[in-house]
Design an enzyme around this catalytic site. Sequence first.
Site, PDB file in Angstrom:
ATOM      1  N   LYS A 122     -10.303  16.581  -6.681  1.00 60.02           N
ATOM      2  CA  LYS A 122      -9.330  16.372  -5.324  1.00 60.02           C
ATOM      3  C   LYS A 122     -10.335  16.641  -4.025  1.00 60.02           C
ATOM      4  O   LYS A 122     -11.072  17.417  -4.195  1.00 60.02           O
ATOM      5  CB  LYS A 122      -8.260  17.354  -5.524  1.00 60.02           C
ATOM      6  CG  LYS A 122      -7.064  16.812  -4.385  1.00 60.02           C
ATOM      7  CD  LYS A 122      -6.291  15.804  -5.441  1.00 60.02           C
ATOM      8  CE  LYS A 122      -4.956  15.042  -4.477  1.00 60.02           C
ATOM      9  NZ  LYS A 122      -4.183  14.251  -5.416  1.00 60.02           N
TER      10      LYS A 122
HETATM   11  P1  NAD Z   1       2.276   9.512   1.822  1.00 62.01           P
HETATM   12  O1  NAD Z   1       1.170  10.015   3.094  1.00 62.01           O
HETATM   13  O2  NAD Z   1       2.157   8.038   1.695  1.00 62.01           O
HETATM   14  O3  NAD Z   1       3.702   9.688   1.868  1.00 62.01           O
HETATM   15  C1  NAD Z   1       4.263  11.107   2.061  1.00 62.01           C
HETATM   16  C2  NAD Z   1       5.549  11.003   2.591  1.00 62.01           C
HETATM   17  O4  NAD Z   1       6.340  12.340   2.704  1.00 62.01           O
HETATM   18  C3  NAD Z   1       5.846  10.139   4.035  1.00 62.01           C
HETATM   19  O5  NAD Z   1       7.079   9.716   4.149  1.00 62.01           O
HETATM   20  C4  NAD Z   1       5.894  11.541   4.897  1.00 62.01           C
HETATM   21  O6  NAD Z   1       6.708  11.309   6.005  1.00 62.01           O
HETATM   22  C5  NAD Z   1       6.835  12.368   4.194  1.00 62.01           C
HETATM   23  N1  NAD Z   1       6.421  13.901   4.567  1.00 62.01           N
HETATM   24  C6  NAD Z   1       5.388  14.580   4.916  1.00 62.01           C
HETATM   25  N2  NAD Z   1       5.704  15.814   5.226  1.00 62.01           N
HETATM   26  C7  NAD Z   1       7.177  15.942   4.954  1.00 62.01           C
HETATM   27  C8  NAD Z   1       7.718  17.053   4.938  1.00 62.01           C
HETATM   28  N3  NAD Z   1       7.454  18.147   5.326  1.00 62.01           N
HETATM   29  N4  NAD Z   1       9.246  16.801   4.557  1.00 62.01           N
HETATM   30  C9  NAD Z   1       9.740  15.616   4.089  1.00 62.01           C
HETATM   31  N5  NAD Z   1       8.836  14.656   4.093  1.00 62.01           N
HETATM   32  C10 NAD Z   1       7.741  14.769   4.424  1.00 62.01           C
HETATM   33  O7  NAD Z   1       1.792  10.246   0.580  1.00 62.01           O
HETATM   34  P2  NAD Z   1       2.041   9.614  -0.991  1.00 62.01           P
HETATM   35  O8  NAD Z   1       0.565   8.946  -1.507  1.00 62.01           O
HETATM   36  O9  NAD Z   1       2.980   9.039  -1.012  1.00 62.01           O
HETATM   37  O10 NAD Z   1       2.149  11.068  -1.668  1.00 62.01           O
HETATM   38  C11 NAD Z   1       3.130  11.797  -1.843  1.00 62.01           C
HETATM   39  C12 NAD Z   1       3.008  12.860  -3.272  1.00 62.01           C
HETATM   40  O11 NAD Z   1       2.700  12.340  -4.277  1.00 62.01           O
HETATM   41  C13 NAD Z   1       1.954  13.822  -2.866  1.00 62.01           C
HETATM   42  O12 NAD Z   1       2.281  15.137  -3.359  1.00 62.01           O
HETATM   43  C14 NAD Z   1       0.933  13.286  -3.523  1.00 62.01           C
HETATM   44  O13 NAD Z   1      -0.118  14.400  -4.095  1.00 62.01           O
HETATM   45  C15 NAD Z   1       1.406  12.645  -4.852  1.00 62.01           C
HETATM   46  N6  NAD Z   1       0.919  11.578  -5.548  1.00 62.01           N
HETATM   47  C16 NAD Z   1       0.510  10.466  -4.861  1.00 62.01           C
HETATM   48  C17 NAD Z   1      -0.086   9.373  -5.662  1.00 62.01           C
HETATM   49  C18 NAD Z   1      -0.604   8.135  -4.761  1.00 62.01           C
HETATM   50  O14 NAD Z   1      -0.953   7.378  -5.751  1.00 62.01           O
HETATM   51  N7  NAD Z   1      -0.596   8.033  -3.789  1.00 62.01           N
HETATM   52  C19 NAD Z   1      -0.475   9.939  -6.963  1.00 62.01           C
HETATM   53  C20 NAD Z   1      -0.003  10.900  -7.675  1.00 62.01           C
HETATM   54  C21 NAD Z   1       0.843  11.718  -6.624  1.00 62.01           C
END
Ligand code: NAD
Length: 431
Positions: A122
Amino acid sequence: MAEASVPVADPRAPQTGSAETNPFQAVTLFFDRAADQIGLGDEMREILRTSYRELTVQVPVRMDDGRLEVFTGYRVQHNAARGPYKGGIRYHPDADIDEVRALAALMTWKTALVDVPFGGAKGGVQCDAREMSVGERQRLTRRFTNSISYLLGINRDIPAPDVNTDAQTMAWMMDAYSARYGYTPAIVTGKPIELGGSLGRDAATGRGVVYCLAEAARDHGIELDGTTVAVQGFGNVGSWVARLAPELGCRVIAVSDVRGGIVSHDGLDIAAIARHEAESGSVVDAPGTEPLTNEELLELEVDVLVPAALDRVIHRGNAERVRAKVVMEAANHPVTPDADDVLEAAGIVVVPDILANAGGVTVSYFEWVQNIQQFRWEEEQVNAELHKRMKAAWATTHARATADAIPLRLAAFSIAVERVERADKLRGYAS
Ligand code: NAD
């Protein structure tokens, strides 16, 4: 090219807090429970409890107003027994070494559980990307990529997007790496389609969550038609879960983002909310919805709760107020160990992150394969292969949980640790 010497992780590095507050200690606790469950030997425990390699870099960036700002960036490589290191890059003010370590270890267990030939890594840069201009973000990304580039390689370490990074960020990373080492699309996944990205990658994590929900509901006797769902986070993962869950017959009644949440008990019009979010930058105030806070969303009376934003949102302080029947961990580490115990005691089915959100890394694997073969798959093929792998990972995990009468998280970690142990032993790292 000769490899530069790099610092080795210090397993004695000080850690603050407890498993409840420190994400690395929490992931280590989940690992220890699995190690006890499968009777893992001491040598393997020592190897797998800590990262293989941790790099901290300075990331100086000339800001638009002429100031020089010096950010801190990390790339943590946890284990590569089963294949090259793999894991996303996060831009967030809270991205510190313990968070990045925790997420790197989770990637090792996730890639093993869905059986893709990668290890776990990561990266992160501690910054508030939302306050930065496009130019500042591009300069940050290029400088960070150059600083970690000697750890990367298509058979060594392959980054991907995560919180506050996206396909554009991956395009800059690929370009910075390619400028130095020659055209290398397979160096990152989650790229734009025009630069070798995979069809279906954008939706893959959310789609995988929904595939997994279908399996979990069937095996736990939950009727999906009319099932109510609340999704915290409307970014890459959350917005796709909200868009695709209705295909199972579910009714998404609440979504949120960093600015707050919205609810409509009749069900939200997700396409309209996505348009409102694209125009205004937030789901808040979408027409025909009532406001609610992120805390209230987690405590809504819904059948399925999907935390899809940040880690540790369900903790000791609010776990008893969670009323869902199923919690799908779309985010990484959204449930702390104490909260996990509370949900388990309440009979709530928690589908762990290393299973629920593994669709992203699975399609990242397909993207890497396509780049190496220089052959693009149809989107139907991507989704069909993803479906097959998510079903298999669910079936293996559910069967172990049932046979050993243990929670899904312990079953998932046990399977993953066994697979990594086997690979490490075959390579001769330990007996
Ligand atoms: P992203 O940046 O696209 O979206 C994050 C979302 O969370 C946004 O809508 C943001 O406004 C919201 N957010 C941020 N802080 C917040 C808070 N304090 N309270 C409520 N909402 C809040 O990120 P993502 O890629 O969608 O990732 C989200 C989660 O999924 C993370 O934990 C990430 O590690 C995990 N994840 C992502 C992927 C991927 O392919 N992108 C894969 C596996 C896991």
